[in-house]
Each structure stands twice: as C-alpha cells, then as structure tokens.
Motif scaffolding. Sequence first.
Motif, short mmCIF file in Angstrom:
data_model
loop_
_atom_site.label_atom_id
_atom_site.label_comp_id
_atom_site.label_asym_id
_atom_site.label_seq_id
_atom_site.Cartn_x
_atom_site.Cartn_y
_atom_site.Cartn_z
N GLY A 144 -4.24 8.62 5.21
CA GLY A 144 -5.64 8.27 5.44
C GLY A 144 -6.01 6.95 4.80
N LEU A 145 -6.95 6.98 3.85
CA LEU A 145 -7.41 5.77 3.18
C LEU A 145 -6.67 5.52 1.87
N GLU A 146 -5.64 6.30 1.64
CA GLU A 146 -4.88 6.20 0.41
C GLU A 146 -3.39 6.29 0.72
N SER A 147 -2.61 6.12 -0.33
CA SER A 147 -1.19 6.43 -0.21
C SER A 147 -0.82 7.39 -1.33
N LEU A 148 0.24 8.13 -1.12
CA LEU A 148 0.72 9.11 -2.07
C LEU A 148 2.05 8.63 -2.63
N ILE A 149 2.19 8.63 -3.95
CA ILE A 149 3.46 8.25 -4.55
C ILE A 149 4.41 9.44 -4.41
N ILE A 150 5.49 9.23 -3.66
CA ILE A 150 6.42 10.34 -3.42
C ILE A 150 7.77 10.14 -4.10
N SER A 176 0.43 11.09 -7.24
CA SER A 176 -0.83 10.36 -7.41
C SER A 176 -1.23 9.70 -6.10
N ARG A 177 -2.54 9.70 -5.86
CA ARG A 177 -3.07 9.02 -4.69
C ARG A 177 -3.68 7.69 -5.13
N ILE A 178 -3.36 6.64 -4.38
CA ILE A 178 -3.84 5.30 -4.71
C ILE A 178 -4.60 4.77 -3.49
N PRO A 179 -5.86 4.34 -3.66
CA PRO A 179 -6.61 3.77 -2.52
C PRO A 179 -5.87 2.54 -1.95
N PHE A 180 -6.00 2.32 -0.66
CA PHE A 180 -5.27 1.23 -0.02
C PHE A 180 -5.61 -0.14 -0.60
N HIS A 181 -6.78 -0.29 -1.15
CA HIS A 181 -7.11 -1.60 -1.73
C HIS A 181 -6.80 -1.63 -3.22
N GLY A 182 -6.03 -0.64 -3.71
CA GLY A 182 -5.83 -0.51 -5.14
C GLY A 182 -4.53 -1.04 -5.70
N GLU A 236 -3.21 -3.08 13.98
CA GLU A 236 -4.48 -3.74 13.66
C GLU A 236 -5.67 -2.79 13.70
N LYS A 237 -5.71 -1.91 14.68
CA LYS A 237 -6.83 -0.98 14.81
C LYS A 237 -6.92 -0.05 13.60
N GLN A 238 -5.76 0.45 13.16
CA GLN A 238 -5.72 1.34 12.00
C GLN A 238 -6.11 0.58 10.73
N ALA A 239 -5.59 -0.62 10.55
CA ALA A 239 -5.91 -1.42 9.37
C ALA A 239 -7.40 -1.75 9.33
N LYS A 240 -7.98 -2.07 10.48
CA LYS A 240 -9.41 -2.39 10.53
C LYS A 240 -10.24 -1.18 10.13
N LYS A 241 -9.84 -0.01 10.55
CA LYS A 241 -10.57 1.21 10.19
C LYS A 241 -10.55 1.42 8.67
N VAL A 242 -9.38 1.22 8.06
CA VAL A 242 -9.26 1.36 6.61
C VAL A 242 -10.14 0.33 5.90
N ILE A 243 -10.05 -0.92 6.33
CA ILE A 243 -10.81 -1.99 5.70
C ILE A 243 -12.31 -1.77 5.87
N ASP A 244 -12.72 -1.38 7.07
CA ASP A 244 -14.15 -1.14 7.31
C ASP A 244 -14.69 -0.02 6.42
N THR A 245 -13.86 0.94 6.12
CA THR A 245 -14.29 2.07 5.28
C THR A 245 -14.30 1.70 3.80
N LEU A 246 -13.31 0.94 3.35
CA LEU A 246 -13.14 0.69 1.92
C LEU A 246 -13.80 -0.58 1.39
N VAL A 247 -13.96 -1.58 2.24
CA VAL A 247 -14.45 -2.87 1.75
C VAL A 247 -15.87 -3.11 2.27
N PRO A 248 -16.80 -3.37 1.35
CA PRO A 248 -18.17 -3.67 1.78
C PRO A 248 -18.20 -4.90 2.70
N GLU A 249 -19.11 -4.89 3.66
CA GLU A 249 -19.21 -5.94 4.69
C GLU A 249 -19.26 -7.34 4.09
#
Length: 168
Positions: free
Chosen positions: A106-112, A130-136, A149-162
């Motif tokens: 989703g909006l994070e990654s999991l350290i495996i 541990s879960r780390i936010p994509f911008h973290g 690109e579509k998936q990355a844009k969705k993550v960025i739109d959710t995590l980064v203020p306009e």
Amino acid sequence: MQTIDRAMNVVKMLVSKSSENGLSITELSQECDLPIGSINRVLKAMSKHDLIKQDEQSKRYGLGDIWMEYGLKMYDTLDYISIIRPELERLMHKVEESVFLYRPMGLESLIIERIDSERNPIRVYDQLGSRIPFHGCAANKVMLAYMPEKQAKKVIDTLVPEKEKIGF
C-alpha cells in the motif's frame, strides 16, 4: 465486524505500546478507547484462540505465541528469501553495510529481511516486520521511482501535501 476491528486494535496496541511487561486491562481500555467491560470480552475471546496471553502474577496482557507461529510459517513460504538471500549477502560484503529487503504494501513497505554487516559498527535498528512509509527512506523512494506511474502518483497524492509536490 466491530469485534474484529476491536480485536485488531488490541493487537496493534500490544505490538506498538507494549513493553516486556505487557499492558494492563486499564491501559488497553484507555488506548483502545473502550469501556473495561467491552475490552474484557474482547480479551477473553482473543485468549481462547491464543492470540493474547495474560501473565498470572501481574495480570498484564501480551501477544500470544500463536503470532510467532503464524509469522514463521509465512516467512517460510517466501521462496524468494532463499533465492535472494545470497544476493543480499553478496551486496552486504561488497558495500560493507547492512542491507534490507523491503516489500511494498500500500502506502508503506514492510521490512522482510535484514543482513547486518559485521565490518560496520554503525547499525540501523529497523526490525523485521517494521512498516516504513514510502516517503520515509531512500529504499522506498527508489521503489516509488520504479513503480508504474499511476501507482506512484496515487502514493504521492496520498502522502505528500499538494503544496510540496514538484514536477508531478
């Protein structure tokens, strides 16, 4: 599904707020924002399935051992760990740094997976699971850069203020 939501909230509290001593029913009630009676019913149901355990002396709650069993079974099914571990070890020896394997979620990654370099005394203590936010962290930003690109844009739109977005 209120019961499942409540049980998962208890699990999250025990994972994130629990010390080695666990949490009392009062602490869980406060953290989960539930009356003692409600939290008591949830704890009894969870205890029946070994999802939690209560220390006999302190009466404090912690996660049940079943979580370790389930986690190890999941870990064992990840075939790519055995395939990629030699590459992670090769990379660790080459760069003389600890290396991590992240899985996008989703909006994070999991350290495996993590392999610590014995040659470098500096350690990052991010734990497996541990879960780390994509911008973290840098690794997540690299994954983000190579996502469709579509998936990355969705993550960025959710995590980064306009107002902070540049070039999107």
